[in-house]
Design a protein around this motif. Structure first.
Motif, PDB file in Angstrom:
ATOM      1  N   LEU A 158      36.630  46.863  45.298  1.00  0.00           N
ATOM      2  CA  LEU A 158      35.548  47.542  44.571  1.00  0.00           C
ATOM      3  C   LEU A 158      35.775  47.570  43.055  1.00  0.00           C
ATOM      4  O   LEU A 158      34.811  47.535  42.292  1.00  0.00           O
ATOM      5  CB  LEU A 158      35.362  48.957  45.106  1.00  0.00           C
ATOM      6  N   LYS A 159      37.019  47.614  42.606  1.00  0.00           N
ATOM      7  CA  LYS A 159      37.276  47.557  41.158  1.00  0.00           C
ATOM      8  C   LYS A 159      36.845  46.205  40.599  1.00  0.00           C
ATOM      9  O   LYS A 159      36.272  46.129  39.523  1.00  0.00           O
ATOM     10  CB  LYS A 159      38.754  47.801  40.863  1.00  0.00           C
ATOM     11  N   GLN A 160      37.127  45.139  41.346  1.00  0.00           N
ATOM     12  CA  GLN A 160      36.719  43.814  40.906  1.00  0.00           C
ATOM     13  C   GLN A 160      35.196  43.701  40.892  1.00  0.00           C
ATOM     14  O   GLN A 160      34.611  43.175  39.945  1.00  0.00           O
ATOM     15  CB  GLN A 160      37.332  42.751  41.811  1.00  0.00           C
TER      16      GLN A 160
ATOM     17  N   TYR B  48      36.035  35.931  36.985  1.00  0.00           N
ATOM     18  CA  TYR B  48      37.323  35.958  37.672  1.00  0.00           C
ATOM     19  C   TYR B  48      38.474  35.782  36.680  1.00  0.00           C
ATOM     20  O   TYR B  48      39.484  36.482  36.749  1.00  0.00           O
ATOM     21  CB  TYR B  48      37.366  34.877  38.746  1.00  0.00           C
ATOM     22  N   THR B  49      38.309  34.871  35.722  1.00  0.00           N
ATOM     23  CA  THR B  49      39.334  34.661  34.702  1.00  0.00           C
ATOM     24  C   THR B  49      39.535  35.934  33.880  1.00  0.00           C
ATOM     25  O   THR B  49      40.672  36.333  33.609  1.00  0.00           O
ATOM     26  CB  THR B  49      38.952  33.485  33.781  1.00  0.00           C
ATOM     27  N   LYS B  50      38.443  36.586  33.496  1.00  0.00           N
ATOM     28  CA  LYS B  50      38.548  37.856  32.768  1.00  0.00           C
ATOM     29  C   LYS B  50      39.244  38.902  33.622  1.00  0.00           C
ATOM     30  O   LYS B  50      40.084  39.657  33.137  1.00  0.00           O
ATOM     31  CB  LYS B  50      37.159  38.368  32.366  1.00  0.00           C
ATOM     32  N   TRP B  51      38.894  38.963  34.906  1.00  0.00           N
ATOM     33  CA  TRP B  51      39.498  39.913  35.834  1.00  0.00           C
ATOM     34  C   TRP B  51      41.018  39.680  35.898  1.00  0.00           C
ATOM     35  O   TRP B  51      41.794  40.628  35.838  1.00  0.00           O
ATOM     36  CB  TRP B  51      38.854  39.767  37.212  1.00  0.00           C
ATOM     37  N   LEU B  52      41.441  38.424  36.020  1.00  0.00           N
ATOM     38  CA  LEU B  52      42.868  38.106  36.099  1.00  0.00           C
ATOM     39  C   LEU B  52      43.621  38.502  34.836  1.00  0.00           C
ATOM     40  O   LEU B  52      44.781  38.903  34.900  1.00  0.00           O
ATOM     41  CB  LEU B  52      43.073  36.618  36.351  1.00  0.00           C
TER      42      LEU B  52
ATOM     43  N   TYR C 241      42.790  40.911  32.756  1.00  0.00           N
ATOM     44  CA  TYR C 241      42.505  42.299  32.386  1.00  0.00           C
ATOM     45  C   TYR C 241      41.665  42.381  31.117  1.00  0.00           C
ATOM     46  O   TYR C 241      41.833  43.272  30.291  1.00  0.00           O
ATOM     47  CB  TYR C 241      43.794  43.111  32.199  1.00  0.00           C
ATOM     48  N   ASP C 242      40.768  41.416  30.944  1.00  0.00           N
ATOM     49  CA  ASP C 242      39.898  41.362  29.759  1.00  0.00           C
ATOM     50  C   ASP C 242      38.785  42.384  29.909  1.00  0.00           C
ATOM     51  O   ASP C 242      38.008  42.356  30.848  1.00  0.00           O
ATOM     52  CB  ASP C 242      39.306  39.952  29.636  1.00  0.00           C
TER      53      ASP C 242
END
Length: 56
Positions: free
Chosen positions: A9-11, A47-51, A53-54
């Protein structure tokens, strides 16, 4: 088109923040919500931002 299934859910909240909305929501194992996205350039960027922590 390939699909991306997310249960974190955070993602999902970050994807929503990035302006991406699931194409559908399903009921998964143990009644967990599964958010289904199209796998494309926009979800790859999210997904890249998620990885990384952007927060932008």
């Amino acid at each position: 088109m390939e699909e991306l299934k997310i249960v974190n859910l955070k993602q999902v909240s970050k994807y929503l923040k990035y302006g991406l909305h699931p194409k559908r929501i399903e009921n998964g194992r143990n009644d967990k919500l599964v958010f289904i996205y199209n796998k494309d350039e926009d979800t790859n960027k999210a997904y890249t931002k998620w990885l990384n922590y952007d927060e932008s």
